[in-house]
Scaffold this motif. Structure first.
Motif, mmCIF file in Angstrom:
data_model
loop_
_atom_site.group_PDB
_atom_site.id
_atom_site.type_symbol
_atom_site.label_atom_id
_atom_site.label_comp_id
_atom_site.label_asym_id
_atom_site.label_seq_id
_atom_site.Cartn_x
_atom_site.Cartn_y
_atom_site.Cartn_z
ATOM 1 N N ALA B 74 0.884 -1.157 -0.038
ATOM 2 C CA ALA B 74 -0.117 -0.005 0.017
ATOM 3 C C ALA B 74 0.884 1.298 -0.069
ATOM 4 O O ALA B 74 0.512 2.243 -0.822
ATOM 5 C CB ALA B 74 -0.961 0.105 1.329
ATOM 6 N N VAL B 75 1.945 1.309 0.839
ATOM 7 C CA VAL B 75 2.897 2.449 0.843
ATOM 8 C C VAL B 75 3.671 2.412 -0.434
ATOM 9 O O VAL B 75 3.680 3.625 -0.889
ATOM 10 C CB VAL B 75 3.841 2.205 1.904
ATOM 11 N N THR B 77 2.248 1.724 -3.296
ATOM 12 C CA THR B 77 1.339 2.382 -4.309
ATOM 13 C C THR B 77 1.414 3.734 -4.064
ATOM 14 O O THR B 77 1.472 4.427 -4.957
ATOM 15 C CB THR B 77 0.211 1.733 -3.967
ATOM 16 N N GLY B 78 1.175 4.148 -2.763
ATOM 17 C CA GLY B 78 1.322 5.427 -2.538
ATOM 18 C C GLY B 78 2.453 6.543 -3.163
ATOM 19 O O GLY B 78 2.386 7.595 -3.616
ATOM 20 N N ILE B 79 3.503 5.822 -2.926
ATOM 21 C CA ILE B 79 4.858 6.383 -3.509
ATOM 22 C C ILE B 79 4.906 6.356 -5.061
ATOM 23 O O ILE B 79 5.211 7.406 -5.811
ATOM 24 C CB ILE B 79 6.074 5.658 -2.991
ATOM 25 N N ARG B 81 2.551 6.461 -7.114
ATOM 26 C CA ARG B 81 1.599 7.199 -7.821
ATOM 27 C C ARG B 81 2.250 8.806 -7.960
ATOM 28 O O ARG B 81 1.745 9.223 -8.580
ATOM 29 C CB ARG B 81 0.028 7.044 -7.146
ATOM 30 N N VAL B 82 3.001 8.913 -6.870
ATOM 31 C CA VAL B 82 3.508 10.476 -6.863
ATOM 32 C C VAL B 82 4.697 10.362 -7.865
ATOM 33 O O VAL B 82 4.783 11.106 -8.539
ATOM 34 C CB VAL B 82 3.973 10.780 -5.353
ATOM 35 N N THR B 108 -2.721 -5.084 -4.593
ATOM 36 C CA THR B 108 -1.613 -4.414 -5.463
ATOM 37 C C THR B 108 -1.242 -5.265 -6.395
ATOM 38 O O THR B 108 -1.118 -4.547 -7.678
ATOM 39 C CB THR B 108 -0.569 -4.446 -4.578
ATOM 40 N N GLU B 113 -0.391 -2.838 -10.135
ATOM 41 C CA GLU B 113 0.761 -1.806 -9.568
ATOM 42 C C GLU B 113 1.900 -1.845 -10.181
ATOM 43 O O GLU B 113 2.424 -3.010 -9.911
ATOM 44 C CB GLU B 113 0.578 -1.672 -8.096
#
Lengths: 364, 250, 182
Positions: B74-75, B77-79, B81-82, B108, B113
């Motif tokens: 999840a983390v 993914t968040g990175i 996407r940025v 994921t 991803e």
């Protein structure tokens, strides 16, 4: 959706919060459906692609808060939203965000609890939001809007505060604020004088590597880190307290209420005036940091303070701490999704006045 | 004189906290070598798990992020996407990936991803003193399966590669081991393929590495290597389970 | 001036849209407004209800305790909300679906066969607009052109052909009140 400055929109609190986030530069939203905040997600699903942002409907609240963690670590403006049971699930992540000093915004449109509860408005997550629902010595900045316009305005402020202090910020609304529609104007702008996020993970090109973590296994390091955190919290307490003070100058009784309860109490103030009662109100806008100084000052000169909440009595504890025995602190609350009516509150005020008169009679 | 062997630049020159005979050191080194070989040190972001490899960021000289137990995908993914053009990988153990983080890894992979997951499976929880892992073998003794893992009570070892390879969003899924120079070489090739999958923006890749825990297996390092070859691979067969280069293989 | 209206009907009778359009229209005319919908699991069927407050002054609580007006589309709605009527308030009933009630005293009651009128126009869904026409003919809360322009904005694309019948329904509602006065 194209936005002109000063254009009025009729939106729910949920939609206004979401649109404000977009306009405040939030480009990474992660959420999981839960009533009564679904309109935030729906709006994000529509708008994020339009502004080149990311919207993910995530498999769980847990994963959502950690995607926020990732995007915050990478330097993005990021947000998640939910309602009470979902916010409970996010608490571990909020503790990690605070521990890694990552900026983000979390919206909680509270509903009745405990457990699955119901979907009615409630303010029973105050302890969780303000006292730190996750583990460890940490605080999130907590903002409590009481109108749709304020819901939009505070989202702008929330992102700026988060970036300024490298700290998670929670917007604590409720089902009523989320669902009601009011005219709203998006007149705020993202702050431009915030310092660059040199700590963010971008790949260690031409600089020393950055590490985002909250793990301090070497004895003593964690205490040093916590002392640093506390210093930051004291600074926030000194700089960022916000409240609204109404008619407290000559008041006999002052109500302390936030969010939806505060709106209801404004109605009470109007009705009380008609009965020639001198009632004032303090409306905390930041629940943490709490406007203790203002309440302490007012407590010096009023007969009593009445805290009104849609809970069994949570914020009242902070009011009592602030008052510190200077005057009696009373409580009126409805719980489990009940909304106090202006009539009920006025009745309670009249009761307090009668009790006071009785006491005066006995002593004279 | 030609220099034929040296410490990878990405590997920090410091003693590790890992126990003698532990496989994490080998896998760390392979990752560092690959990052050097692909010349991506300045654009790679790594995720350290909760588990024995929690301090992985002390050994790899790249931007790194810690994640809560089970949440690295999840983390990541968040990175990602940025920074979609950076190389993002998570390094996860068996408890992290296959127990507390099962939902995250499956979803994921399912979102396709574009990240790489290095999944180190040593069939036991090392950091917390040797409890049963989701990948603990049947009859294997651990702190919490003192008489051996009993499928009637504890369920069966979870085969994550097999599960993940049937998910449409995954593109490269392989299982390998570190029991011999040949296997280590193979492992390096497969991890490199995982990174290549990401660089070419093909989507989700995961490489499961069967690794040792001599301390909680109550064996010598050599016996541990043998245990992987003779026992673990029976439950966890090595191989490539899914490969975008040969989609019909599975 | 403050007007507190509760609109209620069967989920699907268009009370949400009606309330929102009124709120939008009064907003454009510069008045303060709050619109608080019921929400949750009732999408079709069940009683869906909406609190609409319009005022020149600041509006505090969006929840109505005593209504100036009830617009009730079916009997269960009326039974649920009749206790909210204060003396001299107005009650607009969709008489197609609410036939006999024990009429409360000191209340102005308007019985509008909204479903029948809408049905005659060929679109039963427009009964909400008939009620709006009737309500506004009595209360004069909004300007009809503003309201219709809000309606037109909602009915775009595939829904555009429905504007005409909705406009007609509003007019029929107005006529119904004016004719019954005459």
């Amino acid at each position: 959706m194209s936005i002109n400055k000063n254009q009025k929109f009729l939106l729910t609190g949920n939609e206004a919060s979401a649109e404000a986030a977009i306009q405040a530069g939030c480009r990474f939203y992660y959420g999981y459906p839960i009533t009564p905040q679904n309109e935030i997600m729906t709006h994000m699903a529509l708008r994020m692609p339009e502004v080149g942002g990311t919207f993910i409907q995530v498999e769980s609240e847990l994963a959502a808060i950690y995607m926020v963690y990732g995007s915050a670590a990478a330097g993005g403006r990021t947000m998640t939203s939910s309602s009470s049971p979902g916010i409970s699930l996010k608490q571990e992540g909020i503790s990690y965000l605070a521990g890694s000093e990552l900026p983000c915004v979390i919206i909680n449109m509270q509903r009745g609890g405990p457990g699955l509860g119901d979907i009615s408005p409630a303010q029973s997550d105050y302890f969780q939001a303000v006292k730190g629902g996750g583990h460890g010595d940490y605080h999130t900045i907590v903002l409590a809007p009481s109108s749709v316009q304020e819901a939009a305005d505070l989202v702008f402020d929330a992102f700026d505060l988060a970036d300024c202090y490298r700290n998670p910020v929670m917007i604590l609304g409720d089902a009523q604020l989320g669902q009601m529609m009011e005219p709203v104007v998006f007149c705020k702008k993202q702050k431009t004088d915030l310092s660059a996020k040199t700590w963010a993970l971008t790949g260690a090109r031409g600089r020393k590597r950055n590490i985002i973590k909250s793990f301090y296994p070497v004895k003593g390091e964690l205490e040093v880190f916590n002392i640093k955190l506390q210093k930051k919290y004291h600074e926030i307490e000194a700089e960022e307290v916000r409240y609204e003070e109404i008619d407290t100058r000559n008041a006999d009784i002052v109500i302390v209420a936030y969010g939806t309860s505060a709106r209801i109490c404004r109605e009470v103030l109007k009705d009380a005036k008609k009965q020639s009662l001198k009632i004032g109100m303090i409306r905390p806008i930041t629940l943490w940091p709490f406007p203790s100084h203002c309440i302490a000052r007012v407590a010096e000169r009023v007969q009593s303070i009445l805290t009104v909440e849609m809970s069994a009595g949570q914020m009242v504890e902070d009011v009592r701490l602030a008052v510190n025995g200077k005057c009696p602190v009373h409580f009126y609350g409805r719980t489990g999704g009940g909304i106090p009516s202006p009539k009920e509150i006025l009745h309670k005020i009249n009761e307090l006045i009668q009790v006071k008169e009785k006491v005066t009679c006995v002593t004279s | 004189m030609e220099l034929t062997y040296s410490k990878p630049k990405t590997l920090i020159d410091t003693p590790t906290h890992y126990c003698p005979g532990c496989g994490h050191g080998i896998v760390h080194r392979l990752i560092a070598e690959i990052i050097d070989d692909l010349d991506i040190r300045e654009k790679t972001i790594g995720l350290a798990p909760v588990g024995c490899a929690v301090l992985a960021y002390n050994y790899l000289d790249i931007d790194m992020c810690e994640a809560a137990h089970g949440r690295p995908p999840a983390v990541a993914t968040g990175i990602k996407r940025v920074h979609p053009d950076n190389i993002v990988f998570s390094y996860q153990g068996d408890g992290d990936l296959a127990a507390i983080g099962t939902a995250e890894i499956i979803h994921t992979a399912n979102r396709g991803e574009n990240i790489t997951v290095i999944f180190v499976n040593n069939a036991v929880y090392g950091m917390t003193n040797g409890q049963m892992a989701p990948t603990t073998l049947l009859n294997q003794r651990t702190l919490t399966t003192p008489k051996g893992r009993n499928e009637k009570i504890d369920g069966y070892p979870l085969r994550m590669c097999e599960i993940l390879s049937i998910i449409d969003g995954s593109r490269f899924i392989a299982r390998t081991s570190i029991t011999s120079p040949a296997n280590i070489k193979k492992t390096k090739q497969l991890i490199q393929k995982g990174f290549q999958t990401q660089i070419e923006k093909r989507g989700f890749s995961l490489i499961e590495v069967l690794s040792t825990c001599p301390v909680y297996w109550h064996m010598t390092p050599c016996e541990s290597m043998k245990y992987i070859d003779e026992q673990m691979t029976k439950t966890f067969p090595l191989g490539v389970f899914k490969d975008w280069e040969n989609e019909n293989q599975f | 001036m403050t007007e507190k209206v509760i609109l209620a009907g069967l989920g699907g009778q268009g009370m949400m849209l009606l309330g929102r359009l009124i709120a939008q229209a009064v907003m454009l005319e510069g008045k303060n407004v709050t619109f608080f919908p019921s929400y949750g699991t009732e999408v079709r069927g069940g009683t869906a209800y909406y609190h609409l407050i319009v005022s020149q002054e600041e509006i505090f609580s969006p929840v109505i305790e005593e209504a100036d007006t009830l617009i009730m589309m079916n009997l269960p709605s009326y039974l649920k909300f009749k206790g909210f009527l204060k003396p001299n308030s107005s009650l607009f009933l969709n008489s197609s679906m609410i036939d006999k009630i024990d009429a409360p005293e000191n209340i102005d009651i308007f019985r509008i066969p909204a479903t029948e009128i809408a049905n005659d126009l060929g679109n039963v869904v427009a009964s909400n607009m008939v009620m709006l026409g009737a309500y506004n003919a009595v209360k004069k809360l909004i300007s009809i052109p503003t309201f219709l322009s809000c309606l037109q904005k909602v009915l775009q694309g595939k829904k555009a052909p429905f504007f005409k019948v909705n406009k007609l329904a509003v007019e029929r509602g107005i006529d119904f009140i004016n004719l019954s006065k005459g």
